[in-house]
Design an enzyme around this catalytic site. Sequence first.
Site, PDB file in Angstrom:
ATOM      1  N   ILE A 239      -5.899  53.379-105.122  1.00  0.00           N
ATOM      2  CA  ILE A 239      -5.925  54.751-104.429  1.00  0.00           C
ATOM      3  C   ILE A 239      -6.831  55.701-105.204  1.00  0.00           C
ATOM      4  CG2 ILE A 239      -4.178  56.593-103.745  1.00  0.00           C
ATOM      5  CD1 ILE A 239      -2.065  54.459-103.553  1.00  0.00           C
TER       6      ILE A 239
ATOM      7  N   GLY B  75      -3.714  52.101-108.671  1.00  0.00           N
ATOM      8  CA  GLY B  75      -4.866  50.912-108.507  1.00  0.00           C
ATOM      9  C   GLY B  75      -5.974  51.495-107.804  1.00  0.00           C
TER      10      GLY B  75
ATOM     11  N   LYS C 111      -3.948  53.214-118.611  1.00  0.00           N
ATOM     12  CA  LYS C 111      -2.849  54.391-118.438  1.00  0.00           C
ATOM     13  C   LYS C 111      -2.017  54.553-119.612  1.00  0.00           C
ATOM     14  CE  LYS C 111      -1.872  50.417-115.996  1.00  0.00           C
ATOM     15  NZ  LYS C 111      -1.368  49.911-114.817  1.00  0.00           N
TER      16      LYS C 111
ATOM     17  N   VAL D 135      -4.207  55.183-112.234  1.00  0.00           N
ATOM     18  CA  VAL D 135      -2.986  55.468-111.396  1.00  0.00           C
ATOM     19  C   VAL D 135      -3.258  54.919-109.959  1.00  0.00           C
ATOM     20  CG1 VAL D 135      -1.474  57.286-110.670  1.00  0.00           C
ATOM     21  CG2 VAL D 135      -2.514  57.516-112.788  1.00  0.00           C
TER      22      VAL D 135
ATOM     23  N   LYS E  31       1.938  56.618-115.860  1.00  0.00           N
ATOM     24  CA  LYS E  31       1.138  57.162-114.462  1.00  0.00           C
ATOM     25  C   LYS E  31       1.516  58.650-114.028  1.00  0.00           C
ATOM     26  CE  LYS E  31       0.211  52.518-112.792  1.00  0.00           C
ATOM     27  NZ  LYS E  31       0.851  51.302-111.978  1.00  0.00           N
TER      28      LYS E  31
ATOM     29  N   ASP F  70       5.368  51.622-117.088  1.00  0.00           N
ATOM     30  CA  ASP F  70       4.083  51.761-116.488  1.00  0.00           C
ATOM     31  C   ASP F  70       4.086  53.008-115.323  1.00  0.00           C
ATOM     32  OD1 ASP F  70       1.390  50.756-115.763  1.00  0.00           O
ATOM     33  OD2 ASP F  70       2.322  50.682-113.817  1.00  0.00           O
TER      34      ASP F  70
HETATM   35  P1  NDP Z   1      -6.260  41.312-118.573  1.00  0.00           P
HETATM   36  O1  NDP Z   1      -5.387  41.125-119.589  1.00  0.00           O
HETATM   37  O2  NDP Z   1      -6.423  40.508-117.503  1.00  0.00           O
HETATM   38  O3  NDP Z   1      -7.807  41.666-119.330  1.00  0.00           O
HETATM   39  C1  NDP Z   1      -7.914  42.087-120.292  1.00  0.00           C
HETATM   40  C2  NDP Z   1      -9.095  41.417-120.997  1.00  0.00           C
HETATM   41  O4  NDP Z   1      -9.543  42.010-122.274  1.00  0.00           O
HETATM   42  C3  NDP Z   1      -8.842  39.817-121.423  1.00  0.00           C
HETATM   43  O5  NDP Z   1      -9.583  39.037-121.287  1.00  0.00           O
HETATM   44  C4  NDP Z   1      -8.682  40.092-123.050  1.00  0.00           C
HETATM   45  O6  NDP Z   1      -8.998  38.721-123.772  1.00  0.00           O
HETATM   46  C5  NDP Z   1      -9.856  41.244-123.227  1.00  0.00           C
HETATM   47  N1  NDP Z   1      -9.675  41.792-124.740  1.00  0.00           N
HETATM   48  C6  NDP Z   1      -8.561  41.944-125.400  1.00  0.00           C
HETATM   49  N2  NDP Z   1      -8.955  42.546-126.423  1.00  0.00           N
HETATM   50  C7  NDP Z   1     -10.401  42.520-126.499  1.00  0.00           C
HETATM   51  C8  NDP Z   1     -11.350  43.072-127.549  1.00  0.00           C
HETATM   52  N3  NDP Z   1     -10.738  43.585-128.521  1.00  0.00           N
HETATM   53  N4  NDP Z   1     -12.499  42.823-127.145  1.00  0.00           N
HETATM   54  C9  NDP Z   1     -12.727  42.182-126.023  1.00  0.00           C
HETATM   55  N5  NDP Z   1     -12.256  41.816-125.094  1.00  0.00           N
HETATM   56  C10 NDP Z   1     -10.745  41.864-125.299  1.00  0.00           C
HETATM   57  O7  NDP Z   1      -5.966  42.804-118.334  1.00  0.00           O
HETATM   58  P2  NDP Z   1      -6.318  43.463-116.762  1.00  0.00           P
HETATM   59  O8  NDP Z   1      -7.526  43.217-116.357  1.00  0.00           O
HETATM   60  O9  NDP Z   1      -5.127  43.240-115.711  1.00  0.00           O
HETATM   61  O10 NDP Z   1      -6.127  45.101-117.245  1.00  0.00           O
HETATM   62  C11 NDP Z   1      -6.973  45.814-117.852  1.00  0.00           C
HETATM   63  C12 NDP Z   1      -6.648  47.271-117.892  1.00  0.00           C
HETATM   64  O11 NDP Z   1      -6.591  47.719-116.697  1.00  0.00           O
HETATM   65  C13 NDP Z   1      -5.208  47.575-118.523  1.00  0.00           C
HETATM   66  O12 NDP Z   1      -5.513  48.753-119.310  1.00  0.00           O
HETATM   67  C14 NDP Z   1      -4.423  47.575-117.218  1.00  0.00           C
HETATM   68  O13 NDP Z   1      -3.438  48.344-117.646  1.00  0.00           O
HETATM   69  C15 NDP Z   1      -5.214  48.089-116.459  1.00  0.00           C
HETATM   70  N6  NDP Z   1      -4.957  48.010-115.028  1.00  0.00           N
HETATM   71  C16 NDP Z   1      -4.694  46.750-114.590  1.00  0.00           C
HETATM   72  C17 NDP Z   1      -4.360  46.548-113.197  1.00  0.00           C
HETATM   73  C18 NDP Z   1      -4.250  45.218-112.574  1.00  0.00           C
HETATM   74  O14 NDP Z   1      -3.586  45.304-111.556  1.00  0.00           O
HETATM   75  N7  NDP Z   1      -4.102  44.340-113.403  1.00  0.00           N
HETATM   76  C19 NDP Z   1      -4.314  47.907-112.331  1.00  0.00           C
HETATM   77  C20 NDP Z   1      -4.637  49.079-112.805  1.00  0.00           C
HETATM   78  C21 NDP Z   1      -5.000  49.295-114.279  1.00  0.00           C
HETATM   79  P3  NDP Z   1      -7.440  37.903-124.233  1.00  0.00           P
HETATM   80  O15 NDP Z   1      -7.109  37.582-122.937  1.00  0.00           O
HETATM   81  O16 NDP Z   1      -8.305  36.915-124.742  1.00  0.00           O
HETATM   82  O17 NDP Z   1      -6.750  38.712-124.935  1.00  0.00           O
HETATM   83  N1  HSE Z   2       0.742  46.466-113.711  1.00  0.00           N
HETATM   84  C1  HSE Z   2       0.442  47.796-112.783  1.00  0.00           C
HETATM   85  C2  HSE Z   2       1.061  47.708-111.595  1.00  0.00           C
HETATM   86  C3  HSE Z   2      -0.817  47.647-112.521  1.00  0.00           C
HETATM   87  O1  HSE Z   2       1.891  46.644-111.093  1.00  0.00           O
HETATM   88  O2  HSE Z   2       1.392  48.859-110.821  1.00  0.00           O
HETATM   89  C4  HSE Z   2      -1.548  48.794-111.892  1.00  0.00           C
HETATM   90  O3  HSE Z   2      -1.617  49.889-112.530  1.00  0.00           O
END
Ligand code: NDP
Ligand code: HSE
Length: 436
Positions: free
Chosen positions: A137, A135, A106, A133, A206, A202
């Site tokens: 939903i 999660g 987002k 947006v 959204k 954040d």
């Molecule tokens: P995390 O930080 O848990 O995961 C991201 C992963 O990507 C990490 O393992 C990171 O490695 C890796 N990474 C970073 N840069 C690179 C690269 N250049 N090449 C390959 N891998 C890379 O994040 P989330 O899973 O929580 O979130 C991911 C996306 O989803 C974000 O955009 C977030 O805003 C979105 N999102 C998350 C939600 C949630 O509940 N967590 C809900 C809705 C959306 P390292 O840790 O080593 O940097």
């Molecule tokens: N950090 C975000 C939240 C993840 O807490 O709503 C979901 O977009």
Amino acid sequence: MDQMVQVGLIGFGTVGTGVVKILQRNADIIARRVGRPVVLAKIADLDITTDRGVTVSPDMLTTNANDILDDPQIDIVVELIGGHEPAKRFILHALSKQKGVVTANKALLADHGEEVFEAAFQAKADLGFEASVGGGIPIIRSLTEGLAGNRLTSITGIMNGTSNYILTRMTLEGRDFSDILKEATREGYAEADPSLDIEGIDAAHKLVIMVNLAYGTPVPMSAVYTEGISNISTVDIAFAGELGFTIKLLGIAKLKDQVIEARVHPTLVPTESPIAQVNGVYNAIHLVGDAVGDIVLYGQGAGSLPTASAVVGDIIDLARNRMYGSFARVPATSFQWESRKPLVIKPMAEIESRYYLRCMVKDDPGVLSTISGILGKYGISISSVLQKGRKQGQPVPLVILTHCSSERGMQSALQDINVLPIVSEPTTLLRMEGIE
Ligand code: NDP
Ligand code: HSE
């Protein structure tokens, strides 16, 4: 097209791991729904040694995202690394190769959406961002498809799971802000930079995405008034509770006479209202359409599996499209690219709201009349007043609820109030919603 749909995942973190789990455990029903197996072919992450709690073949793992982007066998690229760069570069690269792209990013779509949407439009490639947006939903699909026949007049709700989790725990358990934030981070709800959650950014990301889709207009982040929950204290939660209100971080967007109002801030809502019952990591988004009336979408707004559910829904959608050679049938922007037009965004000073004020004042005679006099000067009328405690020589809280007033008037009144010698610290101002 091959006998299977091949997916490359970039980012094996919280959401990426959830995607792998769902693709593995629901492979049978996904294949039956698509008509072909959907196979995870490669995973790229900077760290490919940590145990993620799922079993994948070591051959699938790479530290180089280009191994996915340049692989002609990969049909769909899933970007789950977050942030602006290199995520944008990866997405544009994949789109330029006519791969379908799924992202939950987002921040990228709110800050650089026009560039990404245009690239998808020019490439005639599918871009899925359901998980960006709310999660789990299905709000994006509701806006672009289910409610596409409506003129939407408002979008209001709880759009950040982390803030709602924190406010809920503070309200129900009276616990400290920072401890609860650590818990939300452990649960995988918070962003890599949690200030995005607690400062309202954040939720604003959204809101920008939803307004863009609902009203067919690009909206810059700078046009959205954004205030988070980092200054909310248990004192204000308790006073609000005593007055019959609960504090929630709301995103609010309204369209009236072709003017958009868009804001994110902590808000007092009546404790008996449905929105006040939305607790923990749950989000609820209330839409009003001219044909459908009121719709509320409710579900887990963050976390590994709920968010991955939305990502996998997009993968399935894109896989089905590929099977029928039908790309970008639903425009990423909901409105056709060339039919979008800029709309006027109302400045925050022009909004109207009811307000909660907590002034810390000397407990002297005449204090209330001084403050009410200032409010009256700006045309703000008081609906109730609460004063608690008497501590000789110590400041005491004076809580005031107002009737509907203009933001401009309220900000001017606040400036006058805060410089009074009887006022010992900056006054807390919160807005109120859901009261006639
Ligand atoms: P995390 O930080 O848990 O995961 C991201 C992963 O990507 C990490 O393992 C990171 O490695 C890796 N990474 C970073 N840069 C690179 C690269 N250049 N090449 C390959 N891998 C890379 O994040 P989330 O899973 O929580 O979130 C991911 C996306 O989803 C974000 O955009 C977030 O805003 C979105 N999102 C998350 C939600 C949630 O509940 N967590 C809900 C809705 C959306 P390292 O840790 O080593 O940097
Ligand atoms: N950090 C975000 C939240 C993840 O807490 O709503 C979901 O977009």
